[in-house]
Design an enzyme around this catalytic site. Structure first.
Site, PDB file in Angstrom:
ATOM      1  N   ASP A 219       9.468   2.954   1.944  1.00  0.00           N
ATOM      2  CA  ASP A 219       8.262   3.723   2.237  1.00  0.00           C
ATOM      3  C   ASP A 219       8.011   3.639   3.741  1.00  0.00           C
ATOM      4  O   ASP A 219       7.434   2.682   4.238  1.00  0.00           O
ATOM      5  CB  ASP A 219       7.086   3.153   1.440  1.00  0.00           C
ATOM      6  CG  ASP A 219       5.782   3.918   1.687  1.00  0.00           C
ATOM      7  OD1 ASP A 219       5.702   4.647   2.698  1.00  0.00           O
ATOM      8  OD2 ASP A 219       4.837   3.749   0.893  1.00  0.00           O
TER       9      ASP A 219
ATOM     10  N   PHE B 171       0.860  -1.173   0.000  1.00  0.00           N
ATOM     11  CA  PHE B 171       0.000   0.000   0.000  1.00  0.00           C
ATOM     12  C   PHE B 171       0.898   1.225   0.000  1.00  0.00           C
ATOM     13  O   PHE B 171       1.577   1.512   0.990  1.00  0.00           O
ATOM     14  CB  PHE B 171      -0.939   0.055   1.212  1.00  0.00           C
ATOM     15  CG  PHE B 171      -1.822   1.281   1.178  1.00  0.00           C
ATOM     16  CD1 PHE B 171      -2.956   1.290   0.390  1.00  0.00           C
ATOM     17  CD2 PHE B 171      -1.495   2.414   1.896  1.00  0.00           C
ATOM     18  CE1 PHE B 171      -3.764   2.429   0.321  1.00  0.00           C
ATOM     19  CE2 PHE B 171      -2.280   3.554   1.834  1.00  0.00           C
ATOM     20  CZ  PHE B 171      -3.426   3.561   1.049  1.00  0.00           C
TER      21      PHE B 171
ATOM     22  N   LYS C  84       2.680  11.463   6.871  1.00  0.00           N
ATOM     23  CA  LYS C  84       1.827  11.278   8.036  1.00  0.00           C
ATOM     24  C   LYS C  84       2.348  12.003   9.276  1.00  0.00           C
ATOM     25  O   LYS C  84       2.099  13.173   9.447  1.00  0.00           O
ATOM     26  CB  LYS C  84       1.578   9.792   8.279  1.00  0.00           C
ATOM     27  CG  LYS C  84       0.794   9.142   7.133  1.00  0.00           C
ATOM     28  CD  LYS C  84       0.169   7.852   7.523  1.00  0.00           C
ATOM     29  CE  LYS C  84      -0.522   7.178   6.334  1.00  0.00           C
ATOM     30  NZ  LYS C  84      -1.708   7.908   5.862  1.00  0.00           N
TER      31      LYS C  84
END
Length: 390
Positions: A216, A131, A245
């Site tokens: 990531d 993801f 984030k």
């Protein structure tokens, strides 16, 4: 009541109005313990005073210049983040998906301009069940049909291998491979932790084959796993960190690609950009986040509280839980279908004042703010034990 919000989410039935630390309140004043923390965007809690001050101080000065001009906040933020990562350069963006898209462009440019891959032939290796966001390029190399269906055609240039299988990754590399893009721990897939030594093997393989390693760390980085980065668990330093984030402190969207000059230096003026990327407000908040992480206090807190959470969750295995995966203050909990789906467990917990999120049917995730207390974790696990009995 008719909603005017597009149905790209199916949220739990709660309307949050205020929040502080690990707690939020709905519009009726009911209190909930937030055990999701915005998928790690709120690592430092709701309305963290240090981050709110950084934001409000900057709000009164200047919030946006565009990158047509610089600001007094951008270089100090970039310098601090580069130091935290042990790298030379920072390319600031806004969202995690933008950071991934940026990394894809950088990897391809590096492949053509540095490695000498023939024009239009560069490929990037990714992992199954990844993801990395929801843009059309990214969902094109996802194997989640909900993310892919009816959104093609998709961009070529990606090869998928099983996550955690270093041999398969090595076999997939060819002379036109520019990069390997992986999550050190797969978050959306359900906190999937690769075998010990996997990241080390990926680093060795990519170095030997002259391929970039892109980590990531948008969900896993910035303290969540008990380390600054999940890669630190094996002492691995990738060629590129992708961050987001928590970098915005849950206040503003901030993301970044961080790498050395020999990699990120391939991008020249006019080849990539963002109106809001690196804006003064984002830079001020991001800098405050980096300063907080530089002390190591938050990483240690995630380690110790994570051990506490794992110890409390483990007795639930065989009592409504079929499998448990914990790394730092991050847990993937597989629920026995006999007691309900992940969504149903989330709804039952909501009724008892605990917020979690399901994924892939039978898994719920816990990723509370690092500000949470051990007693609050205990209470959340007690509520989970109760709803699993129903």
């Amino acid at each position: 009541m008719t909603s005017h919000i597009a149905r790209n989410y199916a949220p739990l039935p709660v309307e949050i109005a205020t929040g502080a630390g690990a707690w939020v309140n709905d519009v009726d004043g009911r209190r909930y313990l937030d055990m999701l923390a915005g998928y790690s965007a709120l690592n430092f809690g709701h309305c963290n005073p240090t981050l709110v001050k950084a934001a409000t101080d900057q709000l009164a000065r200047v919030t946006l210049t565009s990158r047509a001009f610089s600001s007094d906040q951008l270089e100090p933020f970039a310098a601090a983040l580069a130091k935290l990562c042990g790298k030379d350069l920072v390319l600031p963006m806004n969202t995690g998906a933008e950071a991934v898209e940026t990394a894809i462009k950088v990897a391809r440019a590096w492949g053509y301009r540095v490695k000498g891959i023939p024009d239009g032939q560069a490929n990037i290796i990714v992992a199954e069940n990844n993801f990395h966001g929801r843009t059309t390029t990214i969902v094109g190399f996802s194997n989640d049909e909900d993310a892919r269906a009816d959104f093609g055609p998709f961009a070529p240039g990606f090869t998928t291998v099983p996550f955690g299988d270093a041999e398969a990754l090595a076999a997939a590399i060819d002379e036109n491979t520019a990069a390997v893009l992986i999550e050190p721990i797969q978050g959306e897939a359900g906190i999937i932790v690769p075998p010990d030594g996997y990241l080390t093997a990926v680093r060795e393989i990519t170095r030997e084959r002259r391929v970039l390693m892109i980590a990531d760390e948008i969900q896993s980085g910035l303290g969540r796993t008990g380390e600054t980065f999940a890669c630190d668990r094996e002492g691995v330093v990738p060629d590129m960190y992708l961050l987001g984030k928590a970098l915005g402190g849950g206040i503003v969207p901030v993301s970044a690609v961080v790498a050395d000059e020999d990699v990120l230096g391939v991008i020249e003026p006019g080849q990539h950009g963002s109106t809001f990327g690196g804006n003064p407000l984002a830079a001020a908040v991001g800098h405050a986040v980096v300063d907080m992480l530089a002390t190591g206090e938050w990483q240690e807190r995630a380690r110790s509280l994570g051990e506490h959470l794992a110890n409390r969750l483990e007795p639930l295995i065989g009592h409504g839980v079929t499998e448990l995966r914990c790394v730092g203050l991050w847990a993937g909990i597989d629920v026995d279908p006999a007691v309900g789906t992940g969504r149903e467990i989330g709804e039952r917990l909501l009724a008892r004042g605990v917020l979690v999120k399901d994924t892939h049917g039978q898994t719920i995730r816990m990723a509370p703010p690092l500000t949470i207390r051990a007693t609050e974790l205990d209470w959340a696990v007690e509520q989970l034990a109760l709803v699993l009995r129903k």
